[in-house]
Structure formats: C-alpha cells, structure tokens
Scaffold this active site. Structure first.
Site, short mmCIF file in Angstrom:
data_model
loop_
_atom_site.label_atom_id
_atom_site.label_comp_id
_atom_site.label_asym_id
_atom_site.label_seq_id
_atom_site.Cartn_x
_atom_site.Cartn_y
_atom_site.Cartn_z
N GLY A 3 0.81 -1.21 0.00
CA GLY A 3 0.00 0.00 0.00
C GLY A 3 0.85 1.26 0.00
O GLY A 3 0.38 2.31 -0.43
N ASP A 182 2.66 -3.30 8.47
CA ASP A 182 4.02 -2.80 8.27
C ASP A 182 4.14 -2.24 6.85
O ASP A 182 3.20 -2.30 6.06
CB ASP A 182 5.09 -3.85 8.64
N VAL A 184 5.43 -3.02 4.03
CA VAL A 184 5.32 -3.76 2.77
C VAL A 184 4.05 -4.59 2.66
O VAL A 184 3.92 -5.41 1.75
CB VAL A 184 6.56 -4.66 2.52
N LYS A 185 3.10 -4.40 3.56
CA LYS A 185 1.87 -5.16 3.47
C LYS A 185 0.84 -4.43 2.58
O LYS A 185 1.04 -3.27 2.22
CB LYS A 185 1.30 -5.38 4.88
N THR A 186 -0.25 -5.12 2.25
CA THR A 186 -1.22 -4.58 1.28
C THR A 186 -1.74 -3.22 1.71
O THR A 186 -1.88 -2.32 0.88
CB THR A 186 -2.39 -5.57 1.10
#
Ligand SMILES: *Cc1c(COP(=O)(O)O)cnc(C)c1O
Length: 397
Positions: A3, A182, A184-186
């Site tokens: 995201g 965190d 690098v999550k969606t």
C-alpha cells in the site's frame, strides 16, 4: 502488495489532523483530540472484517503475541505453525513462553490438515495457520480439529488481508485473526498491526494486555486499574492515521491486484509445465502475489534466476530464502538466543530438529511467487507477462 506505493493526499490529510491536535498517543488526552484515529481505524477494521471487535497494536508480530496471550496460551503450551511462514510467527510463540511446533505445508502453501492432526499432543493449545502470499489455508478441517480437541484457532492473515473463505473475510474465521500494517503489506500504517475477534473476553484481554494491563475504565489514566499483567504493544495515533486512509482504499487495491494477477495468470497458463498454487474451495485470494510450481526443484531454481535475467523483479524462490522457510531457520532449530529460554522450550525445540519435512520441501522447492505491485501500469503488466513466459520457456527448453 504494498500500500505504500500509493501513499498520497488521503494519508497526508489524516496524519496532519493528528499533528494539528498534538495528541500523538493512542490512549488518554480525550479533551485535546479532534478525531481519534486509532479508535476510528478499529471501527473500520471490525466493520470491513465483519467481526465485533478489533484491537490495534504496534505490529503484526505484536498482534500474534497479544492474540496468544489473550487466548490463554503460555508456558509449555504447544502451538502448531507451518514450515513456510515469516519468522514472526514463531517469534510470537516464543515471546509468550510457548513452544512452536513446525508442521508440513501442502500445495495451498499452508498447513496440511492431515499433518496438523498427526502433530496434536496433550500439550497442544493452539493452531496458527498462516495465509501466505495472498491466498489461504484450507480452514474447515482445522476448525473441525480445534473443536474436537478444544484448541484455539489463530489466523495469521498478515499477508492476505481482504481475501475470503466461504464468504467470510480471512482472519474472521478463527477465534482471533491477526494483521500486519508494516510498510510492505497490502495496506500499511508505516508500522502497526491489528487483531479481530468475536470473543468479548479475548478482546478485553487484548485491549488491556497491549497497554500494560490498563482496564481503560474512567477518564483518568493514572487512576485506571490493572486487573492482570500486561505489556506495551500500543500503536501510535500517527501510525493509526495512515491506516485510516489506507483501509478505505483496500478494496481499490484489491481490484487492481486482481486485474494484474489475471493478466499474469493467463500468460503463465500458456506454459503446460507450469501449475498453480492450490486455492481451497470457497476461497478468494487478495491477489497480492501470484504463486506457481515448476515440475522440479532444478527447473524452479533456474526459472527464478532466468526471471531476474529477463528483468522480472520481485520474484521469490522461498526455498532459498533466509526468512520464510524452515531450512534457513537454524537460529530457531539451534535456539540461538541472547537469553536463556525455559527448559520446556529448549527440550521441545531441540527435539524437533530431526523432524522430516520432505513433504514441505517437495512443494516449496518447486514454488515461485511474484509480487503484484499496485504502482504498475496495465501496459507494464502485459510486458511483464511476456517477459515471464519467455524467461520460463528458456529454462524448460
Ligand atoms: C509481516 C508478517 C508478520 C509480522 O508483521 P510485522 O508487522 O512486520 O511485525 C507476521 N506474519 C506474516 C506471515 C507476515 O508476513
């Protein structure tokens, strides 16, 4: 998946509102707040996930630890986790004094229910399936096992937010579901995590435990009670503010990921030797990765290298990955810890060293996953699909 690729005006607006109020903390200072971002994000998360309760915490790892403690899992209890996951899963188990028990995965890339059944002992307290790379574990058989043996089901849905199983959001099927926000999550908060549940006691435990045991009764933080011991796993208002904007874009992100996934899948389907990760019946992915199998380990390894040579970035060969697969977890298997663990953990972890995980190796050694990025244009995805097919065909000859 990430995201952060689409961080923009909506996120800035939410963060600026917190900066304008000056209240950067998640609890207290009620009078000085304009808008309570953490509470708002909890409401939005619970609504989107169709659960009664949501509790934000400082990370996905914290969410897993808080979930375990909230469900009463602790010293000497065994928690079944997969051989393929991010290290956070076993870190969270060790952090609460429990014993991580590694169990084989199958072509869903998640826990194999038969292997789980064989791993249950009188000390097993919880099963923690991990929905890796945007798709899900076959949950129904695990729900049945948990009922039969009175176990707690905690879903690690950190990599699959927005996916569903039998029309229920991932994370909402077990007793507790955990998410990571965190970077690098969606969807991201920068750093952050959350858990969802329909169990009022588990929610109350999570609410208190993640804030030093504060019972959050009344308006004076200093006068609040501490019915039981806690810890500090709080999220900050600034981080929650980012999440308030991001969660409202989740469905837009999922639609983009799905569109790109389908383009890549169609291209890869032209290669007869390539097969796809198994999606359990009734499952809908969040499409943050596309994962597929080559016929052999040698071909998968070569295909991964070839993808890189063909300019296809963000592809993963997990079998050789330091952070996601049991073969590289010697720090766990040898319990290389800065401090002393309890005897029960030491004994249990060392005895697991000899276990045969060839069933997992058979699957993961042939697996390649490619991240689906939100920032691509459709033209870039088509070019990428072509490059992927060329790269893999070179290897298959
Ligand atoms: C990212 C992740 C976590 C941990 O989340 P953090 O917020 O980085 O602590 C846990 N489990 C899985 C499967 C993850 O991918």
């Amino acid at each position: 998946m990430p995201g952060f690729e689409l961080f923009g005006d909506a996120e800035r607006k939410e963060v600026n509102e917190v900066l304008d109020s000056g209240v950067l903390m998640r609890y207290g200072f009620d009078g000085a707040r304009n808008d309570w971002k953490a509470v708002k994000l909890e409401k939005l998360l619970a609504e989107r996930m169709q659960t009664q309760y949501a509790q934000l915490v400082s990370s996905g790892t914290a969410a897993l630890s808080v979930a375990l403690v909230s469900a009463g899992v602790g010293a000497g209890d065994e928690v079944i986790i997969p051989t393929f996951t991010f290290v956070a899963t076993f870190e969270a188990v060790l952090a609460v004094g429990a014993i991580p028990v590694l169990v084989d995965v199958d072509e869903t890339l998640g826990l194999n229910p038969k292997a789980v059944r064989n791993a249950i002992t009188e000390r097993t307290k919880a099963i923690m399936p991990v929905h890796m790379c945007g798709s899900m574990v076959d949950l129904d058989p695990l729900v049945v096992l948990c009922k039969k043996y009175s176990l707690v089901l905690i879903e690690d849905a950190c990599q699959a937010i927005g996916g569903s199983y039998n029309n229920k959001p991932l994370g909402s099927i077990g007793d507790i579901g955990c998410f990571s926000f965190d970077y690098v999550k969606t969807i991201t908060c920068g750093e952050g995590g959350g858990l969802i549940t329909n169990n009022k006691d588990y929610y109350r435990h999570a609410d208190h435990y993640s804030d030093h045991g504060h019972d959050h009764i009344g308006k004076d933080r200093g006068a609040e009670g501490h019915p039981f011991l806690g810890y500090n796993y709080r999220i900050s208002e600034l981080h929650a503010a980012v999440g308030v904007a991001q969660i409202q874009r989740l469905d837009e992100f999922l639609a983009t990921q799905k569109k790109y996934y389908l383009i890549l899948e169609e291209a890869l389907k032209t290669i007869p030797e390539v097969t796809f990760r198994k999606i359990p019946e009734g499952g809908v992915q969040n499409y943050s990765f596309i994962s597929f199998f080559l016929p052999t380990e040698t071909e998968a390894k070569a295909a991964h290298t070839s993808l890189g040579q063909h300019g296809v970035d963000a592809s993963f060969y997990w079998f050789d990955n330091n952070w996601h697969y049991h073969t590289k977890w010697e720090h766990l298997k040898e319990l290389k810890s800065l401090n002393q663990f309890s005897d029960s953990i030491e004994k249990a972890v060392f005895s697991s060293e000899e276990k045969d995980f060839s069933a997992s190796d058979q699957v993961i050694s042939r697996t390649i996953s490619c991240l689906i990025k939100l920032s691509w244009t459709e033209a870039q995805v088509h070019a990428r699909a072509k490059a992927m097919v060329a790269a893999i065909n070179v290897v298959l000859g």
